[in-house]
Motif scaffolding. Structure first.
Motif, mmCIF file in Angstrom:
data_model
loop_
_atom_site.group_PDB
_atom_site.id
_atom_site.type_symbol
_atom_site.label_atom_id
_atom_site.label_comp_id
_atom_site.label_asym_id
_atom_site.label_seq_id
_atom_site.Cartn_x
_atom_site.Cartn_y
_atom_site.Cartn_z
ATOM 1 N N GLY A 106 45.550 -0.309 16.456
ATOM 2 C CA GLY A 106 45.661 0.426 17.710
ATOM 3 C C GLY A 106 44.340 1.002 18.158
ATOM 4 N N THR A 107 44.403 1.946 19.077
ATOM 5 C CA THR A 107 43.210 2.514 19.705
ATOM 6 C C THR A 107 42.201 2.990 18.664
ATOM 7 O OG1 THR A 107 44.455 3.208 21.651
ATOM 8 C CG2 THR A 107 42.345 4.285 21.263
ATOM 9 N N LEU A 108 40.954 2.558 18.862
ATOM 10 C CA LEU A 108 39.871 2.952 17.964
ATOM 11 C C LEU A 108 38.877 3.873 18.668
ATOM 12 C CD1 LEU A 108 38.342 2.615 15.247
ATOM 13 C CD2 LEU A 108 37.197 0.617 16.276
ATOM 14 N N ALA A 109 38.405 3.450 19.855
ATOM 15 C CA ALA A 109 37.363 4.208 20.551
ATOM 16 C C ALA A 109 37.338 3.807 22.017
ATOM 17 C CB ALA A 109 36.006 3.945 19.912
ATOM 18 N N ASP A 110 36.619 4.569 22.816
ATOM 19 C CA ASP A 110 36.370 4.258 24.220
ATOM 20 C C ASP A 110 34.870 4.089 24.426
ATOM 21 O OD1 ASP A 110 39.067 4.471 25.143
ATOM 22 O OD2 ASP A 110 38.877 6.653 25.033
ATOM 23 N N MET A 111 34.513 3.240 25.371
ATOM 24 C CA MET A 111 33.098 3.047 25.694
ATOM 25 C C MET A 111 32.982 2.588 27.135
ATOM 26 S SD MET A 111 32.300 -0.422 26.023
ATOM 27 C CE MET A 111 32.998 -2.021 25.559
ATOM 28 N N LYS A 112 31.771 2.716 27.680
ATOM 29 C CA LYS A 112 31.468 2.233 29.027
ATOM 30 C C LYS A 112 30.298 1.252 28.941
ATOM 31 C CE LYS A 112 32.894 6.558 31.282
ATOM 32 N NZ LYS A 112 32.466 7.681 32.141
ATOM 33 N N HIS A 113 30.206 0.387 29.940
ATOM 34 C CA HIS A 113 29.054 -0.511 29.983
ATOM 35 C C HIS A 113 28.758 -0.945 31.410
ATOM 36 C CE1 HIS A 113 30.881 -4.518 30.764
ATOM 37 N NE2 HIS A 113 31.939 -3.997 30.193
ATOM 38 N N PHE A 149 34.786 7.705 19.387
ATOM 39 C CA PHE A 149 36.039 7.443 18.688
ATOM 40 C C PHE A 149 37.140 8.356 19.218
ATOM 41 C CE2 PHE A 149 33.146 5.857 15.276
ATOM 42 C CZ PHE A 149 33.689 4.575 15.165
ATOM 43 N N SER A 150 38.381 7.868 19.145
ATOM 44 C CA SER A 150 39.522 8.699 19.523
ATOM 45 C C SER A 150 39.667 9.845 18.524
ATOM 46 C CB SER A 150 40.802 7.861 19.547
ATOM 47 O OG SER A 150 41.161 7.468 18.225
ATOM 48 N N SER A 151 40.368 10.889 18.923
ATOM 49 C CA SER A 151 40.544 12.054 18.039
ATOM 50 C C SER A 151 41.242 11.660 16.743
ATOM 51 C CB SER A 151 41.337 13.140 18.770
ATOM 52 O OG SER A 151 42.590 12.655 19.219
ATOM 53 N N THR A 152 42.194 10.718 16.840
ATOM 54 C CA THR A 152 42.899 10.264 15.629
ATOM 55 C C THR A 152 41.935 9.608 14.656
ATOM 56 O OG1 THR A 152 44.968 9.929 16.830
ATOM 57 C CG2 THR A 152 44.712 8.737 14.746
ATOM 58 N N ARG A 153 41.030 8.757 15.177
ATOM 59 C CA ARG A 153 40.086 8.071 14.293
ATOM 60 C C ARG A 153 39.053 9.043 13.723
ATOM 61 N NH1 ARG A 153 42.973 3.699 12.980
ATOM 62 N NH2 ARG A 153 43.606 2.520 14.839
ATOM 63 N N ASN A 155 39.678 12.042 12.880
ATOM 64 C CA ASN A 155 40.374 12.694 11.771
ATOM 65 C C ASN A 155 40.479 11.782 10.548
ATOM 66 O OD1 ASN A 155 40.775 15.046 13.252
ATOM 67 N ND2 ASN A 155 42.767 14.378 14.036
ATOM 68 N N GLN A 156 40.392 10.459 10.788
ATOM 69 C CA GLN A 156 40.436 9.509 9.679
ATOM 70 C C GLN A 156 39.067 9.294 9.040
ATOM 71 O OE1 GLN A 156 42.185 6.071 11.624
ATOM 72 N NE2 GLN A 156 44.271 6.652 10.988
ATOM 73 N N GLY A 157 38.012 9.857 9.649
ATOM 74 C CA GLY A 157 36.689 9.751 9.051
ATOM 75 C C GLY A 157 35.704 8.879 9.803
ATOM 76 N N PHE A 158 36.069 8.405 11.012
ATOM 77 C CA PHE A 158 35.145 7.614 11.823
ATOM 78 C C PHE A 158 34.228 8.552 12.613
ATOM 79 C CE2 PHE A 158 38.674 4.726 11.151
ATOM 80 C CZ PHE A 158 38.074 3.476 11.025
ATOM 81 N N SER A 159 32.928 8.212 12.713
ATOM 82 C CA SER A 159 31.992 9.044 13.465
ATOM 83 C C SER A 159 30.752 8.238 13.851
ATOM 84 C CB SER A 159 31.575 10.273 12.654
ATOM 85 O OG SER A 159 30.877 9.880 11.483
ATOM 86 N N SER A 160 29.944 8.822 14.748
ATOM 87 C CA SER A 160 28.599 8.309 15.105
ATOM 88 C C SER A 160 28.616 6.863 15.585
ATOM 89 C CB SER A 160 27.646 8.448 13.900
ATOM 90 O OG SER A 160 27.600 9.779 13.438
ATOM 91 N N LEU A 161 29.459 6.553 16.580
ATOM 92 C CA LEU A 161 29.554 5.192 17.097
ATOM 93 C C LEU A 161 28.400 4.877 18.044
ATOM 94 C CD1 LEU A 161 31.141 2.545 17.467
ATOM 95 C CD2 LEU A 161 32.456 3.694 19.286
#
Length: 226
Positions: A106-113, A149-153, A155-161
């Motif tokens: 499911g949802t991991l992160a949002d980005m623009k380009h 990253f989404s708030s859920t991710r 909380n799972q330990g994802f950061s610095s995308l």
């Protein structure tokens, strides 16, 4: 009955007078500005997500998005033009697929380009034709920003995308139909070669995934010729 030929001639004359003149259609020196709805539809091919150098088998996908598209063409000659594709920033949601470690798909992160693209275009028909199909080939540069990253991710330990910017080739097919000397309706389809590496941290470990976004971009709009 004697009036029939005169009536037919009069009707033909009036009909011809109502038809637009395209004597100046798509000739050397023209500048054409087009605007419309542009959709980026990724046909992504993701590599595996690596965490701390280990292949997790997880993959990443991206959804489609529609924004205001702008294209500009300067006619170098009667059949040749230089085209530029621009747009308001496209916004995509990245998703996690084939997840492990109980992370869930499911949802991991949002980005623009932004994917500015320059092409050399060839217009097939004579300059005076109202119907102007064309093809083009050139270069795309895509810059990514506002990756989060989404708030859920989180909380799972994802950061610095962070997503690397991309250079790649581009191809297009399109058609203008001239309504009058100034206005056209347009439809265009591009294929863009967009490859990026997403770098991030997971649980404190350096992580990355290679993604070939390679979208189809299609736009319907109207144009004005200067």
């Amino acid at each position: 009955m004697k009036l029939a030929p005169l009536a037919l001639a009069t009707l033909a004359s009036v009909s011809l007078s109502l038809l637009p003149s395209f004597a100046s259609a798509h000739k050397a020196g023209d500048f054409i500005l087009r605007a419309g709805a542009a959709t980026v539809d990724p046909s992504e091919d993701s590599g595996s997500v690596f965490v701390g150098g280990s292949d997790t088998g997880m993959e990443v996908g991206a959804d489609s998005n529609t924004q205001l598209g702008l294209t500009f063409t300067y006619m170098l000659a009667d059949h040749w033009g230089i085209g530029l594709l621009a747009a308001t920033p496209f916004e995509h949601t990245l998703s996690l697929k084939k997840s492990v470690l109980g992370l869930g798909d499911g949802t991991l992160a949002d980005m623009k380009h932004l994917p500015p693209t320059v092409t050399l275009q060839y217009y097939f028909n004579k300059p005076a034709s109202a119907f102007q199909p064309y093809v083009g080939a050139g270069i795309n540069y895509t810059t990514f920003f506002d990756e989060e990253f989404s708030s859920t991710r989180k909380n799972q330990g994802f950061s610095s995308l962070d997503l690397d910017d991309s250079w790649g080739w581009a191809a297009e097919v399109g058609v203008d139909y001239q309504i009058n000397d100034k206005w056209v309706v347009n439809g265009t389809l591009w294929y863009l070669d967009i490859d990026t590496t997403a770098e991030f941290r997971f649980g404190g470990s350096k992580s990355k995934v290679d993604v070939d976004i390679d979208p189809w971009v299609y736009m319907l709009g109207v144009g004005y010729k200067f």
